[in-house]
Design an enzyme around this catalytic site. Structure first.
Site, PDB file in Angstrom:
ATOM      1  N   GLY A   1      -9.733   8.391  -3.073  1.00 34.07           N
ATOM      2  CA  GLY A   1     -10.421   9.529  -3.360  1.00 34.07           C
ATOM      3  C   GLY A   1     -12.063   9.099  -3.824  1.00 34.07           C
ATOM      4  O   GLY A   1     -13.307   9.667  -4.101  1.00 34.07           O
TER       5      GLY A   1
ATOM      6  N   GLU B   1      -3.599   2.867  -7.019  1.00 32.24           N
ATOM      7  CA  GLU B   1      -4.162   3.947  -6.090  1.00 32.24           C
ATOM      8  C   GLU B   1      -3.111   5.001  -6.471  1.00 32.24           C
ATOM      9  O   GLU B   1      -1.750   5.144  -5.878  1.00 32.24           O
ATOM     10  CB  GLU B   1      -4.009   3.627  -4.749  1.00 32.24           C
TER      11      GLU B   1
ATOM     12  N   HIS C   1       0.885  -1.366   0.079  1.00 31.55           N
ATOM     13  CA  HIS C   1       0.048  -0.257   0.075  1.00 31.55           C
ATOM     14  C   HIS C   1       0.764   1.279   0.053  1.00 31.55           C
ATOM     15  O   HIS C   1       2.166   1.230   0.629  1.00 31.55           O
ATOM     16  CB  HIS C   1      -0.915   0.066   1.269  1.00 31.55           C
TER      17      HIS C   1
ATOM     18  N   ILE D   1      -5.230  10.099  -2.546  1.00 36.22           N
ATOM     19  CA  ILE D   1      -5.578   9.164  -1.380  1.00 36.22           C
ATOM     20  C   ILE D   1      -6.177  10.131  -0.219  1.00 36.22           C
ATOM     21  O   ILE D   1      -5.648  10.972   0.108  1.00 36.22           O
ATOM     22  CB  ILE D   1      -4.556   8.296  -0.888  1.00 36.22           C
TER      23      ILE D   1
HETATM   24  O1  G3P Z   1      -6.428   1.635   0.464  1.00 35.98           O
HETATM   25  C1  G3P Z   1      -7.665   2.781   0.144  1.00 35.98           C
HETATM   26  C2  G3P Z   1      -7.071   3.933   0.126  1.00 35.98           C
HETATM   27  O2  G3P Z   1      -5.670   4.089   0.062  1.00 35.98           O
HETATM   28  C3  G3P Z   1      -7.868   4.908  -0.453  1.00 35.98           C
HETATM   29  O3  G3P Z   1      -7.993   5.983   0.796  1.00 35.98           O
HETATM   30  O4  G3P Z   1      -9.269   7.631   1.924  1.00 35.98           O
HETATM   31  O5  G3P Z   1      -9.074   8.057  -0.547  1.00 35.98           O
HETATM   32  O6  G3P Z   1     -10.385   6.162   0.200  1.00 35.98           O
HETATM   33  P1  G3P Z   1      -9.103   6.993   0.460  1.00 35.98           P
END
Ligand code: G3P
Length: 218
Positions: A177, A139, A91, A144
């Site tokens: 996001g 990602e 991650h 994020i």
């Molecule tokens: O692993 C999920 C992630 O990194 C995305 O985070 O808060 O943007 O949904 P978020």
């Protein structure tokens, strides 16, 4: 089968007792036979699986070593004995060395353990597809935790990643996001087979309502 992975990360309201309360709340979600919902929990909370036997509880990280003298490590062998058969890996918030990625993916394939290999760019996807991951989660790190989703901001990359994954028999999941039903449906239209979501559910004022609206959009 489409996927929705809720990454509980390490927020105050998604660890310890609160992780348990959050997952309990989310078990009342809309059920769809064609959608698999998974919860990636902090290492501290992996034992929650014994409380939620019917839920797909997954790890946020796993190591390639077996059980033995490996301080601080989390082995697939031990997770599998405890009903956990899947993990995120690499991650953006827990990047690891490429040799360890390769070793972990190779071992997972032998054991039938599912690795969701997180990658940050199309170049990384092109490079790592050679090690034959079964699942890639794209990602872009800069999105994020924000309110602009990967599907709004990087549609061309999702399409390209989906072509690469399809040709290599690998499922593509996208995250960063994602907050709305439109973010999810666009991801699917672009070729993803699921989404990875954290703040859109964990920090929502109505986590169950948010999860339900994302499930319906899959
Ligand atoms: O692993 C999920 C992630 O990194 C995305 O985070 O808060 O943007 O949904 P978020």
């Amino acid at each position: 089968m489409q996927r929705l992975i809720v990454n509980l990360k390490h927020y105050e309201n998604s660890t310890g007792k609160q992780a348990e309360s959050l997952i309990k709340l989310l078990t009342a979600r809309t059920q769809r036979e064609d959608v698999k919902v998974s919860f990636a929990v902090s290492p501290f909370d992996l034992r929650i699986k014994s409380t939620f036997k019917d839920q797909d509880i997954i790890a946020q990280h796993v190591d390639p070593n077996p059980q033995g003298p490996f301080t601080g490590k989390i082995s697939m062998d031990f997770l599998m004995k405890n009903g956990i058969t899947s993990s995120l890996l690499n991650h953006s918030e827990y990047r690891i060395d490429s040799k360890i990625i390769q070793e972990t993916v190779t071992k997972a394939r032998k054991l039938g353990f599912e690795i969701i290999l997180c990658l940050e760019s199309i170049d990384e996807i092109r490079n790592f597809i050679a090690i034959k991951p079964t699942h890639v989660a794209y990602e872009p790190p800069e999105l994020i935790g924000g309110n602009i989703s990967v599907s709004k901001s990087k549609p061309e990359i999702i399409s390209e990643a989906s072509d690469i994954c399809r040709k290599n028999n690998c499922e593509l999941i996208v995250g960063a996001g994602i907050k709305t039903a439109e973010d999810v449906s666009k991801s699917i239209d672009l070729g993803a087979s699921g989404v990875l979501v954290a703040s859109g559910i964990v920090l929502s004022k109505d986590p169950l309502g948010s999860l339900n609206s994302l499930i319906k959009a899959l």
